[in-house]
Write an enzyme that holds these catalytic residues in place. Sequence first.
Site, mmCIF file in Angstrom:
data_model
loop_
_atom_site.group_PDB
_atom_site.id
_atom_site.type_symbol
_atom_site.label_atom_id
_atom_site.label_comp_id
_atom_site.label_asym_id
_atom_site.label_seq_id
_atom_site.Cartn_x
_atom_site.Cartn_y
_atom_site.Cartn_z
ATOM 1 N N MET A 101 64.713 -36.523 -19.482
ATOM 2 C CA MET A 101 63.736 -35.470 -19.227
ATOM 3 C C MET A 101 62.740 -35.338 -20.371
ATOM 4 O O MET A 101 61.554 -35.071 -20.148
ATOM 5 C CB MET A 101 64.447 -34.134 -18.972
ATOM 6 C CG MET A 101 63.522 -33.031 -18.511
ATOM 7 S SD MET A 101 62.580 -33.489 -17.039
ATOM 8 C CE MET A 101 63.581 -32.760 -15.732
ATOM 9 N N GLU A 122 85.971 -27.021 -29.649
ATOM 10 C CA GLU A 122 85.932 -25.671 -29.096
ATOM 11 C C GLU A 122 84.762 -25.439 -28.147
ATOM 12 O O GLU A 122 84.839 -24.612 -27.234
ATOM 13 C CB GLU A 122 85.908 -24.633 -30.216
ATOM 14 C CG GLU A 122 87.208 -24.551 -31.033
ATOM 15 C CD GLU A 122 87.291 -25.597 -32.145
ATOM 16 O OE1 GLU A 122 86.421 -26.495 -32.217
ATOM 17 O OE2 GLU A 122 88.244 -25.513 -32.957
HETATM 18 C C1 LIG Z 1 72.099 -29.422 -26.618
HETATM 19 C C2 LIG Z 1 70.726 -29.814 -26.194
HETATM 20 N N1 LIG Z 1 69.931 -30.520 -27.029
HETATM 21 C C3 LIG Z 1 68.683 -30.882 -26.634
HETATM 22 C C4 LIG Z 1 68.213 -30.532 -25.411
HETATM 23 C C5 LIG Z 1 66.799 -30.928 -24.985
HETATM 24 N N2 LIG Z 1 66.843 -31.780 -23.796
HETATM 25 C C6 LIG Z 1 66.629 -31.324 -22.545
HETATM 26 S S1 LIG Z 1 66.815 -32.488 -21.377
HETATM 27 C C7 LIG Z 1 67.146 -33.663 -22.519
HETATM 28 C C8 LIG Z 1 67.436 -35.078 -22.121
HETATM 29 C C9 LIG Z 1 68.765 -35.187 -21.480
HETATM 30 O O1 LIG Z 1 69.132 -36.537 -21.456
HETATM 31 P P1 LIG Z 1 70.348 -37.009 -20.580
HETATM 32 O O2 LIG Z 1 71.541 -36.181 -20.835
HETATM 33 O O3 LIG Z 1 70.500 -38.470 -20.741
HETATM 34 O O4 LIG Z 1 69.869 -36.657 -19.097
HETATM 35 P P2 LIG Z 1 68.609 -37.195 -18.240
HETATM 36 O O5 LIG Z 1 67.469 -36.267 -18.463
HETATM 37 O O6 LIG Z 1 68.315 -38.590 -18.690
HETATM 38 O O7 LIG Z 1 69.115 -37.139 -16.837
HETATM 39 C C10 LIG Z 1 67.107 -33.132 -23.816
HETATM 40 C C11 LIG Z 1 67.311 -33.908 -25.060
HETATM 41 C C12 LIG Z 1 69.071 -29.780 -24.586
HETATM 42 N N3 LIG Z 1 68.690 -29.347 -23.378
HETATM 43 N N4 LIG Z 1 70.314 -29.446 -24.985
#
Ligand SMILES: Cc1ncc(C[n+]2csc(CCOP(=O)(O)OP(=O)(O)O)c2C)c(N)n1
Length: 564
Positions: free
Chosen positions: A470, A50
């Site tokens: 990030m 959902e």
């Molecule tokens: C649902 C959720 N959980 C945790 C976070 C915290 N968070 C922000 S950016 C990030 C990393 C994202 O990793 P990825 O999707 O691999 O993208 P990248 O930054 O490597 O491009 C996290 C864990 C979030 N924004 N949303």
Amino acid sequence: MKMTGAQIMCESLAREGVEVIFGFPGGAVIDLYDALPQYPQLRHILVRHEQGAAHAADGYARATGKVGVCIATSGPGATNLVTGIANAHLDSSPMVAITGQVARPFIGRDSFQEIDITGITLPITKHNYLVMEVEELAEVVKEAFHIARTGRPGPVLIDVPKDVFQEQSEFRYPETVNLAGYKPTLYGHHNQIKRAAKLINEAERPVIIAGRGVIISGANAELAELVEKAQIPITNTLLGIGCFRQSHVLSLGMLGMHGTAHANLAVSSADLVIAIGMRFDDRATGRVSDFAPQAKVIHIDIDPAEIGKNVRVDVPIVGDIKNVLESLNKEIIPQYHVEWFNQIEEWRQKYPSTDIRDSEGLLPQYVIRKIWEVTEGDAFIVTGVGQNQMWAAQQFCYDKPNSLISSGGLGTMGFELPAAIGVKVGRPEETVWGICGDGGFQMTIQELATVAQENVAVKLAIINNGFLGMVRQWQDLFYQRRYVATQLSGPDFVKIADAYGIAGERVTDKVQVVPAIERAMEHDGPYLIDFQVEQEENVYPMVGPGASLAEMQLEQPRREVVTW
Ligand SMILES: Cc1ncc(C[n+]2csc(CCOP(=O)(O)OP(=O)(O)O)c2C)c(N)n1
């Protein structure tokens, strides 16, 4: 004519012009689903979770300007919608979420799959309803759509007990809605507009900060008129991307934590900030006490609750942006700010902050820049959250109106895939690229089945850095490179795509990038590319936590990088 509650719901949706519904069935909505085939004009798209339905409805709404609709059953179905509803709420996306509830005699008894979803969603909806009488259902639907799409848009939830769907009533659809206490202010106050015009006409170093409110209001042309008439440099928030041509000489690109250096310096040195349809999010302002320290602030927004919430405002104007700018533009004296413009140009030359450094390896920025080049910018870009999102904001030059769809306020990983589905379903004639983090993609990866079943021709670029990038970047910069719980294994994404019947390929080298993007574009259907990029690349510029916009870190420090 007598109809069941389920038929009344469907008929009401049809009257509201709904064409697509994203949903997932269950016991409490089984009667609603049973009635759906009688309404072939309502296309139902079955998601796999959902949360996907809510994000898809949100993406659909942002791309089309129509209200997105999603359905879930009671209990876990309803709670699975919560993240998506909150996401739509924070980004002012018009949505109607319909949830089934246990039958009325079972309410309040901790019955099977009973949850107080109106209680849970009270702070994350614009409004919500528990419909206890079938006679009220049509009127509730009419009101819900009105509230979702007018004023500052947002999500509205309608919770309907199973036996209300089953009961019969005469169907009468109201022609109009009249809600005491809900009358959004559409026209700005005349005196405030005069005061704003005076400040603009007298300013020497003005800057416009434009947000998504401009797009929602359909005020792109009025904004362009203001920019050009008064020759005011313009920066935009993340969600404001697509409200003004970024290739325009007066466009400074995005401001904020990962904004361009010249945009952040311009705001920090301005003597007047004209904030339009934006809400001074902390990612945009940096340290608030040092935000635009020399500037007077004009704030134009349809939501009075936003005025003065985060930043002191000298001239507040509450109203619909299109109307306000139409009036304001009449008061503006054409002029140039040559010295100011030259100063910003000097910063732009001195700090080419989003240029891609030379590298033998496959840089994520390079991949995204090439998607821009191959598509010639004629695409919807739907992002995940994190580094991929910031690079997507930086490396595209967005000239196409409303062409970036991203989770700004809530920052919801997992938004990318279902939202891209919603965008493509709403705008099938457009090219839609999902820019996905390997972490975020794994959060809603199950929606590949929806892509396959409905043959939604989205193109998916996984910016695969093997990290929650990030968060790793923050650990790198602020936690002495202690990478705790951010190294991330994943499946073979190409094999996963293949298992769902979706074409795809892996790219590990620069020379493969453009041909792969071209193949994706030529392929008639969905396509996934797993770009295995350099793992420890950071996003710059960066305004660190607690820093002001003027205090940016501009470059990647030199060090060994982790490679595949
Ligand atoms: C649902 C959720 N959980 C945790 C976070 C915290 N968070 C922000 S950016 C990030 C990393 C994202 O990793 P990825 O999707 O691999 O993208 P990248 O930054 O490597 O491009 C996290 C864990 C979030 N924004 N949303």
